[in-house]
Enzyme design. Structure first.
Site, PDB file in Angstrom:
ATOM      1  N   GLU A  25       2.545 108.847  96.758  1.00 19.15           N
ATOM      2  CA  GLU A  25       1.700 108.073  96.995  1.00 19.15           C
ATOM      3  C   GLU A  25       0.991 107.301  97.937  1.00 19.15           C
ATOM      4  O   GLU A  25       1.483 107.191  98.782  1.00 19.15           O
ATOM      5  CB  GLU A  25       3.076 106.722  95.679  1.00 19.15           C
ATOM      6  CG  GLU A  25       3.265 106.930  94.291  1.00 19.15           C
ATOM      7  CD  GLU A  25       1.815 106.476  93.930  1.00 19.15           C
ATOM      8  OE1 GLU A  25       1.246 106.194  93.195  1.00 19.15           O
ATOM      9  OE2 GLU A  25       1.963 108.027  92.723  1.00 19.15           O
ATOM     10  N   CYS A  39       0.788  98.431 100.804  1.00 13.04           N
ATOM     11  CA  CYS A  39       0.113  99.432 100.407  1.00 13.04           C
ATOM     12  C   CYS A  39      -1.519  98.748  99.092  1.00 13.04           C
ATOM     13  O   CYS A  39      -2.693  98.649  99.344  1.00 13.04           O
ATOM     14  CB  CYS A  39       0.458 100.461  99.639  1.00 13.04           C
ATOM     15  SG  CYS A  39       1.484 100.464  98.349  1.00 13.04           S
TER      16      CYS A  39
END
Ligand code: NAD
Length: 517
Positions: A287, A321
């Protein structure tokens, strides 16, 4: 097992004087524990090394949060072997045993909530509310994955066939390596680790060099919760030294990585090579970063949009993020939304993370601050600087002003590259379709948002805005475990959807057994 249904852990209301006092007391207690020394934990044993990692507070860099041992290749191999040894028995433990460890760990974290918050404030510079959300999410992962595992344990539904008894069930993969990022040093580390453990795997956990102490604290929790030795091994170390062995060693069955796209892509490539003695294709869950956009349509509620943008862009100084780093506004509202965002961002209170009044704290390191400042210099050639643009002079920590650039071209570097700091680029679009086209124009596809009152716009975005986590008329950060399974498209990663119903399947393989009657 009789356990209550999953519910997200509530956030602490620090407006309540008693809770605020409790947090202040925990901060004082933890302050007294700063500067401690922490060993590696391999096969349940404490291992000290000559080399160390010194973790410093980003709000006050002369303050050492703690010093941990730093693993070399020999310790990394030892940790993988310890995990391999533990796997022999851990894979056979009843599911309820593993689930109970997660539930117990959640209960311990709940009891140590304010203490964990305090470590997060000190070690990575999370302001109060952000630190509290990190701990709450860690608890959520434990509770959620415990329940998901109960659902996936045992035989799964298949079609009966005459004359045979057929069974389909999931088994663990083996030894995994967890690489966690600095920005959710508790929640993400706990989520990635607990998913691997509850499915019956054993792990070597390599935390970020910027957050090794909070990771150790979680290992204390795991031990108290009764996790057997060797099932999870704590291995802080310099990635340049141990990154390769933790990626390519033939014992490493899977890698669970969360971090930047550059590192993730590199690990993905290296991990793909089958090494001598390796009997499997290694699985990589990666990720990675984002360049997340909020689209503001001409018919948007501009106050709501401005509020959502400021929260998404500057929460934890843009070091998420999911953070909003681009605002793409339709021409008729462009000037107005820019003005409203600038006004709100200007009012943010900057300061040390431990101060309850602080709304935006420091960035993680001097290097991160300097990288952000270099991007700001690039931005000056690519857009019009309308707010911020500097480090905060005289502050002890790595404070960078909330920074906004206007009139940025969608292809500009500051509109394409992940800066991972409090910097936002405003981009003008001639209409809604062009805004979505711009939104999709980076290599990433993690989060995105749309502010619009039009059903047509929202449905168009639902189909065409290519991100793993899309939000309408709300902020684009703060995905909740179980509610908004999280993970990105394209170079944002493998779309593992952490905190979702499919996540645990990534840590298992299905076995089909057929017996002729
Ligand atoms: P990073 O890539 O620098 O580090 C992540 C992890 O990888 C750390 O544990 C680090 O030690 C390890 N690592 C670094 N170099 C390595 C190497 N050569 N070999 C093996 N391991 C190595 O990322 P970071 O600065 O800690 O975190 C910020 C990044 O993470 C941002 O890009 C952010 O977008 C991303 N992130 C993504 C998600 C998500 O769910 N998609 C969540 C949080 C953070």
């Amino acid at each position: 097992m009789a356990i209550v249904e999953f519910r997200n852990e509530p956030l602490t209301n620090f407006g309540d004087p008693a809770l605020r006092r409790a947090q202040e007391e925990a901060l004082r207690r933890v302050e007294g524990e700063l500067g401690g020394r922490y060993p590696l934990i391999i096969g349940g044993e404490e291992v000290w090394t000559e080399k160390t990692i010194v973790s410093r507070s980003p709000s006050q860099p002369d303050r050492v949060v703690g010093t941990t041992a730093s693993a070399g290749v020999a310790e990394a191999v030892r940790a993988l072997e310890a995990a391999e040894k533990a796997f022999a028995s851990w894979r056979l433990t009843p599911v309820e045993f593993r689930v109970r460890i997660l539930l117990k760990a959640a209960a311990i974290l709940r009891r140590r909530r304010f203490e964990m918050n305090a470590w997060l404030m000190h070690e990575v510079g999370k302001p109060w509310v952000e630190a509290d959300a990190d701990t709450a999410e860690a608890i959520d992962f434990l509770e959620y994955y415990a329940r998901q595992m109960l659902r996936l344990a045992g035989p799964q539904p298949i079609t009966p066939y005459p004359g045979e008894e057929n069974e389909f069930f999931y088994i663990p993969l083996g030894v995994g390596v967890v690489h966690s990022p600095f920005n959710f040093p508790l929640a993400i580390l706990v989520g990635m680790t607990s998913a691997a453990l509850v499915t019956g795997n054993t792990v070597v956990v390599k935390p970020s060099v910027h957050a090794p102490v909070i990771a150790y604290k979680f290992f204390e929790v795991l031990k108290e919760a009764g996790l057997p030795d060797g099932v999870a091994n704590y291995l802080p170390g310099d990635p340049a030294e141990i990154g390769d062995v933790l990626t390519t060693h033939p014992l490493v069955r899977f890698i669970n990585f969360t971090g930047s796209a550059a590192v993730g892509a590199m690990l993905y490539e290296k991990a793909a090579k089958v090494q001598p003695g390796q009997k499997f294709l290694r699985r990589v869950i990666a990720e990675m970063g984002g360049k997340d956009a909020i689209v503001v349509a001409a018919d948007a509620d501009l106050d709501a949009a401005a509020e959502g943008i400021v929260t998404s862009a500057f929460g934890f100084s843009g070091q998420k993020c999911s953070a909003c780093s681009r605002v793409i506004a339709e021409e008729p509202v462009y000037d107005e939304i820019l003005a409203r965002v600038v006004e709100r961002a200007r009012a943010l209170r900057l300061g040390p993370a431990t101060d309850p009044e602080t709304q935006m704290g420091p960035v993680i390191t001097a290097e991160a601050r300097d990288r952000i400042l270099r991007y700001i210099e690039v931005g000056k050639g690519e857009g019009r600087l309308v707010l911020g643009g500097q480090a905060v002079a005289g502050a002890p920590g790595y404070l960078v002003e909330p920074t906004i650039f206007a009139d940025v071209d969608p292809g500009a570097r500051i509109a394409q590259e992940e800066i991972f700091g409090p910097v936002v680029a405003f981009i003008k679009a001639k209409d809604f379709r062009q805004a979505i086209e711009f939104a999709n124009s980076t290599q990433y596809g993690l989060t995105g948002g749309v502010y619009s009152r039009s059903r047509e716009n929202l449905e168009y975005a639902r189909r065409e805005f290519h991100v793993g986590n899309l939000y309408f008329n709300r902020k684009i950060t703060g995905a909740l475990v179980g509610v908004q399974p999280f993970g990105g498209f394209n170079m944002s990663g493998t779309d593992s959807k952490a905190g979702g119903p499919d996540y645990l399947l990534l840590f298992m393989q299905g076995k089909s057994v057929s017996e002729r009657l």
